[in-house]
Design an enzyme around this catalytic site. Structure first.
Site, PDB file in Angstrom:
ATOM      1  N   ASP A  79       6.454  86.158  -1.060  1.00 59.06           N
ATOM      2  CA  ASP A  79       6.217  85.235  -2.178  1.00 59.06           C
ATOM      3  C   ASP A  79       4.771  85.365  -2.667  1.00 59.06           C
ATOM      4  O   ASP A  79       4.517  85.591  -3.847  1.00 59.06           O
ATOM      5  CB  ASP A  79       6.500  83.808  -1.677  1.00 59.06           C
ATOM      6  CG  ASP A  79       6.381  82.761  -2.770  1.00 59.06           C
ATOM      7  OD1 ASP A  79       7.244  81.872  -2.834  1.00 59.06           O
ATOM      8  OD2 ASP A  79       5.422  82.824  -3.557  1.00 59.06           O
ATOM      9  N   ASP A 114      12.536  79.634  -5.074  1.00 60.84           N
ATOM     10  CA  ASP A 114      12.740  80.546  -3.929  1.00 60.84           C
ATOM     11  C   ASP A 114      12.407  79.817  -2.614  1.00 60.84           C
ATOM     12  O   ASP A 114      13.164  79.881  -1.638  1.00 60.84           O
ATOM     13  CB  ASP A 114      11.976  81.858  -4.088  1.00 60.84           C
ATOM     14  CG  ASP A 114      10.462  81.685  -4.251  1.00 60.84           C
ATOM     15  OD1 ASP A 114       9.775  82.705  -4.357  1.00 60.84           O
ATOM     16  OD2 ASP A 114       9.991  80.527  -4.277  1.00 60.84           O
ATOM     17  N   ASP A 160       3.473  87.263  -6.092  1.00 62.28           N
ATOM     18  CA  ASP A 160       2.774  86.419  -7.073  1.00 62.28           C
ATOM     19  C   ASP A 160       1.552  87.144  -7.626  1.00 62.28           C
ATOM     20  O   ASP A 160       1.250  87.075  -8.815  1.00 62.28           O
ATOM     21  CB  ASP A 160       2.320  85.108  -6.430  1.00 62.28           C
ATOM     22  CG  ASP A 160       3.474  84.145  -6.228  1.00 62.28           C
ATOM     23  OD1 ASP A 160       3.265  83.127  -5.546  1.00 62.28           O
ATOM     24  OD2 ASP A 160       4.578  84.406  -6.736  1.00 62.28           O
ATOM     25  N   ASP A 184       9.763  81.097  -8.815  1.00 70.20           N
ATOM     26  CA  ASP A 184       8.772  80.899  -7.758  1.00 70.20           C
ATOM     27  C   ASP A 184       8.868  79.505  -7.165  1.00 70.20           C
ATOM     28  O   ASP A 184       8.519  79.276  -6.013  1.00 70.20           O
ATOM     29  CB  ASP A 184       7.366  81.144  -8.314  1.00 70.20           C
ATOM     30  CG  ASP A 184       6.332  81.272  -7.204  1.00 70.20           C
ATOM     31  OD1 ASP A 184       5.143  81.099  -7.484  1.00 70.20           O
ATOM     32  OD2 ASP A 184       6.722  81.525  -6.051  1.00 70.20           O
TER      33      ASP A 184
HETATM   34  C1  LIG Z   1      15.496  79.772 -21.119  1.00 69.99           C
HETATM   35  C2  LIG Z   1      14.707  80.524 -20.018  1.00 69.99           C
HETATM   36  C3  LIG Z   1      14.320  81.921 -20.534  1.00 69.99           C
HETATM   37  C4  LIG Z   1      13.447  79.730 -19.658  1.00 69.99           C
HETATM   38  C5  LIG Z   1      13.811  78.392 -19.021  1.00 69.99           C
HETATM   39  C6  LIG Z   1      13.128  78.274 -17.683  1.00 69.99           C
HETATM   40  C7  LIG Z   1      13.235  76.873 -17.143  1.00 69.99           C
HETATM   41  C8  LIG Z   1      14.509  76.683 -16.364  1.00 69.99           C
HETATM   42  C9  LIG Z   1      11.995  76.672 -16.262  1.00 69.99           C
HETATM   43  C10 LIG Z   1      11.449  75.275 -16.354  1.00 69.99           C
HETATM   44  C11 LIG Z   1      10.376  75.113 -15.291  1.00 69.99           C
HETATM   45  C12 LIG Z   1       9.099  75.782 -15.707  1.00 69.99           C
HETATM   46  C13 LIG Z   1       8.459  75.012 -16.866  1.00 69.99           C
HETATM   47  C14 LIG Z   1       8.197  75.759 -14.495  1.00 69.99           C
HETATM   48  C15 LIG Z   1       6.976  76.606 -14.722  1.00 69.99           C
HETATM   49  C16 LIG Z   1       5.953  76.211 -13.723  1.00 69.99           C
HETATM   50  C17 LIG Z   1       5.410  77.442 -13.034  1.00 69.99           C
HETATM   51  C18 LIG Z   1       4.527  78.167 -14.022  1.00 69.99           C
HETATM   52  C19 LIG Z   1       4.648  77.000 -11.805  1.00 69.99           C
HETATM   53  C20 LIG Z   1       4.848  77.962 -10.666  1.00 69.99           C
HETATM   54  O1  LIG Z   1       4.122  77.453  -9.532  1.00 69.99           O
HETATM   55  C21 LIG Z   1       4.571  77.969  -8.337  1.00 69.99           C
HETATM   56  C22 LIG Z   1       5.130  76.834  -7.571  1.00 69.99           C
HETATM   57  C23 LIG Z   1       5.753  77.334  -6.292  1.00 69.99           C
HETATM   58  O2  LIG Z   1       4.673  77.725  -5.429  1.00 69.99           O
HETATM   59  P1  LIG Z   1       5.036  78.459  -4.036  1.00 69.99           P
HETATM   60  O3  LIG Z   1       5.737  79.735  -4.321  1.00 69.99           O
HETATM   61  O4  LIG Z   1       3.796  78.528  -3.204  1.00 69.99           O
HETATM   62  O5  LIG Z   1       5.994  77.415  -3.330  1.00 69.99           O
HETATM   63  P2  LIG Z   1       7.404  77.614  -2.662  1.00 69.99           P
HETATM   64  O6  LIG Z   1       8.085  78.845  -3.145  1.00 69.99           O
HETATM   65  O7  LIG Z   1       8.120  76.315  -2.818  1.00 69.99           O
HETATM   66  O8  LIG Z   1       7.051  77.727  -1.098  1.00 69.99           O
HETATM   67  C24 LIG Z   1       6.579  78.920  -0.536  1.00 69.99           C
HETATM   68  C25 LIG Z   1       7.090  78.886   0.892  1.00 69.99           C
HETATM   69  O9  LIG Z   1       8.518  78.919   0.864  1.00 69.99           O
HETATM   70  C26 LIG Z   1       8.997  79.810   1.860  1.00 69.99           C
HETATM   71  N1  LIG Z   1       9.613  81.015   1.252  1.00 69.99           N
HETATM   72  C27 LIG Z   1       9.391  81.320  -0.052  1.00 69.99           C
HETATM   73  C28 LIG Z   1      10.008  82.405  -0.607  1.00 69.99           C
HETATM   74  C29 LIG Z   1      10.849  83.214   0.224  1.00 69.99           C
HETATM   75  N2  LIG Z   1      11.471  84.299  -0.287  1.00 69.99           N
HETATM   76  N3  LIG Z   1      11.049  82.902   1.533  1.00 69.99           N
HETATM   77  C30 LIG Z   1      10.435  81.806   2.066  1.00 69.99           C
HETATM   78  O10 LIG Z   1      10.597  81.527   3.278  1.00 69.99           O
HETATM   79  C31 LIG Z   1       7.778  80.195   2.692  1.00 69.99           C
HETATM   80  O11 LIG Z   1       7.602  79.225   3.706  1.00 69.99           O
HETATM   81  C32 LIG Z   1       6.661  80.086   1.676  1.00 69.99           C
HETATM   82  O12 LIG Z   1       5.385  79.857   2.291  1.00 69.99           O
HETATM   83  O13 LIG Z   1       4.088  75.910  -7.329  1.00 69.99           O
HETATM   84  C33 LIG Z   1       4.506  74.615  -7.220  1.00 69.99           C
HETATM   85  C34 LIG Z   1       3.345  73.771  -7.778  1.00 69.99           C
HETATM   86  C35 LIG Z   1       3.851  72.658  -8.663  1.00 69.99           C
HETATM   87  C36 LIG Z   1       4.725  71.683  -7.893  1.00 69.99           C
HETATM   88  C37 LIG Z   1       4.562  73.249  -9.880  1.00 69.99           C
HETATM   89  C38 LIG Z   1       4.816  72.201 -10.937  1.00 69.99           C
HETATM   90  C39 LIG Z   1       4.609  72.820 -12.308  1.00 69.99           C
HETATM   91  C40 LIG Z   1       5.403  72.187 -13.411  1.00 69.99           C
HETATM   92  C41 LIG Z   1       4.536  71.225 -14.193  1.00 69.99           C
HETATM   93  C42 LIG Z   1       6.638  71.454 -12.952  1.00 69.99           C
HETATM   94  C43 LIG Z   1       7.756  71.762 -13.922  1.00 69.99           C
HETATM   95  C44 LIG Z   1       8.981  71.062 -13.442  1.00 69.99           C
HETATM   96  C45 LIG Z   1      10.184  71.579 -14.186  1.00 69.99           C
HETATM   97  C46 LIG Z   1      10.243  71.061 -15.620  1.00 69.99           C
HETATM   98  C47 LIG Z   1      11.408  71.179 -13.401  1.00 69.99           C
HETATM   99  C48 LIG Z   1      11.964  72.406 -12.776  1.00 69.99           C
HETATM  100  C49 LIG Z   1      13.460  72.237 -12.601  1.00 69.99           C
HETATM  101  C50 LIG Z   1      13.835  72.363 -11.120  1.00 69.99           C
HETATM  102  C51 LIG Z   1      15.351  72.482 -11.040  1.00 69.99           C
HETATM  103  C52 LIG Z   1      13.133  73.568 -10.502  1.00 69.99           C
HETATM  104  O1  LIG Z   2      -2.709  79.119  -6.255  1.00 63.70           O
HETATM  105  P1  LIG Z   2      -3.190  80.471  -5.772  1.00 63.70           P
HETATM  106  O2  LIG Z   2      -3.977  80.373  -4.499  1.00 63.70           O
HETATM  107  O3  LIG Z   2      -3.875  81.285  -6.844  1.00 63.70           O
HETATM  108  O4  LIG Z   2      -1.874  81.322  -5.405  1.00 63.70           O
HETATM  109  C1  LIG Z   2      -1.001  80.827  -4.422  1.00 63.70           C
HETATM  110  C2  LIG Z   2      -1.180  81.621  -3.163  1.00 63.70           C
HETATM  111  O5  LIG Z   2      -2.494  81.409  -2.690  1.00 63.70           O
HETATM  112  C3  LIG Z   2      -0.185  81.154  -2.094  1.00 63.70           C
HETATM  113  O6  LIG Z   2      -0.307  81.991  -0.974  1.00 63.70           O
HETATM  114  C4  LIG Z   2       1.244  81.247  -2.627  1.00 63.70           C
HETATM  115  O7  LIG Z   2       2.136  80.739  -1.658  1.00 63.70           O
HETATM  116  C5  LIG Z   2       1.402  80.464  -3.901  1.00 63.70           C
HETATM  117  O8  LIG Z   2       2.720  80.678  -4.381  1.00 63.70           O
HETATM  118  C6  LIG Z   2       0.406  80.930  -4.953  1.00 63.70           C
HETATM  119  O9  LIG Z   2       0.678  82.266  -5.268  1.00 63.70           O
HETATM  120 MG   LIG Z   3       4.664  81.640  -4.972  1.00 62.69          MG
HETATM  121 MG   LIG Z   4       7.736  80.484  -4.337  1.00 62.26          MG
END
Ligand SMILES: CC(C)CCC[C@@H](C)CCC[C@@H](C)CCC[C@@H](C)CCOC[C@@H](COP(=O)(O)OP(=O)(O)OC[C@H]1O[C@@H](n2ccc(N)nc2=O)[C@H](O)[C@@H]1O)OCC[C@H](C)CCC[C@H](C)CCC[C@H](C)CCCC(C)C
Ligand SMILES: O=P([O-])([O-])O[C@@H]1[C@@H](O)[C@H](O)[C@@H](O)[C@H](O)[C@@H]1O
Ligand SMILES: [Mg+2]
Ligand SMILES: [Mg+2]
Length: 190
Positions: A82, A64, A86, A61
């Site tokens: 997305d 992507d 979710d 997530d």
């Molecule tokens: C051995 C394996 C089985 C397991 C190992 C897995 C490890 C590799 C994973 C390690 C990372 C893991 C700990 C992270 C877990 C955190 C997770 C629970 C949080 C998820 O939050 C979601 C995240 C993304 O939110 P959105 O989806 O809203 O954001 P985007 O997708 O960026 O944007 C949406 C936007 O994009 C366009 N779009 C999207 C999809 C699509 N198909 N088309 C599109 O056009 C469109 O415009 C959409 O509107 O939320 C982020 C919040 C926060 C920043 C998360 C931080 C949590 C965590 C503490 C950080 C962990 C960092 C990690 C250790 C480093 C990661 C490594 C790096 C290489 C990713």
């Molecule tokens: O944080 P939250 O509002 O429960 O959920 C979020 C959605 O509202 C948002 O549209 C989506 O882009 C994020 O990936 C996340 O799913």
């Molecule tokens: Mg999402």
């Molecule tokens: Mg996403």
């Protein structure tokens, strides 16, 4: 809350993601499928693997959107997909945890309602032109709580998972109140 980390996380993900030449929608779909497998894993009572799969689904997530932006392939449908998947991922993970017997049906239903309500309030506010990514338990926080609950629960016992889900309920409903109040302020006070 953790959404404030986006700019910093972007500095890690964007250089990597711009080299990944794959349709971001497939990554979004993969993240949902992994969440389904996580749900099954919880249903068969494997907390540790379930926690790992939540992390992997969450990682999908994160990347992507990074792949979409990094390759100038961000689309309205992608954002829609997305957000929509979710909700399905959140729901099925909680169904799996409930089916696995770590929580009762009422706890599971309340967690499901709280989680979906947080996202609904944001989507409804956005429908009125009010961005509403506020609150203590956005999706990242909720998934992280469940992930940590699963890892700790695999060592200390399944009751930790119930504590984690109750935390999602309490913080989720609190976030709903935060978002309603914030939306009210923005709609009336601008
Ligand atoms: C051995 C394996 C089985 C397991 C190992 C897995 C490890 C590799 C994973 C390690 C990372 C893991 C700990 C992270 C877990 C955190 C997770 C629970 C949080 C998820 O939050 C979601 C995240 C993304 O939110 P959105 O989806 O809203 O954001 P985007 O997708 O960026 O944007 C949406 C936007 O994009 C366009 N779009 C999207 C999809 C699509 N198909 N088309 C599109 O056009 C469109 O415009 C959409 O509107 O939320 C982020 C919040 C926060 C920043 C998360 C931080 C949590 C965590 C503490 C950080 C962990 C960092 C990690 C250790 C480093 C990661 C490594 C790096 C290489 C990713
Ligand atoms: O944080 P939250 O509002 O429960 O959920 C979020 C959605 O509202 C948002 O549209 C989506 O882009 C994020 O990936 C996340 O799913
Ligand atoms: Mg999402
Ligand atoms: Mg996403």
């Amino acid at each position: 809350m953790l959404n404030n980390l986006r700019p910093y996380l972007g500095r890690i993900t964007d250089p990597i993601a711009s080299r990944i030449k794959v349709n971001p929608n497939y990554v979004t779909l993969a993240g949902f499928i992994i969440a389904l497998v996580a749900a099954y894993t919880f249903a068969v009572k494997n907390l540790f693997l379930g926690g790992l799969l939540i992390a992997l689904s969450g990682f999908m997530d994160i990347i992507d959107g990074a792949i979409a932006r990094g390759n100038s392939k961000a689309t309205k449908f992608g954002g829609f997909l997305d957000s929509t998947l979710d909700r399905f991922s959140d729901a099925f993970i909680l169904v799996g945890i409930t089916y696995g017997g770590f929580i009762g049906w009422l706890t599971g239903m309340l967690a499901l309602h709280a989680s979906l309500s947080v996202s609904y309030v944001r989507a409804r506010a956005e429908g009125e032109g009010v961005p509403c990514s506020v609150g203590v338990a956005e999706r990242a926080e909720r998934l992280l709580i469940l992930m940590l609950g699963a890892f700790l629960g695999s060592v200390l016992g399944g009751f930790i998972m119930e504590i984690a889900v109750i935390l999602v309920i309490v913080l989720g409903y609190f976030t709903v109140v935060q978002r309603i109040y914030y939306s009210w302020k923005m709609m009336f006070c601008g």
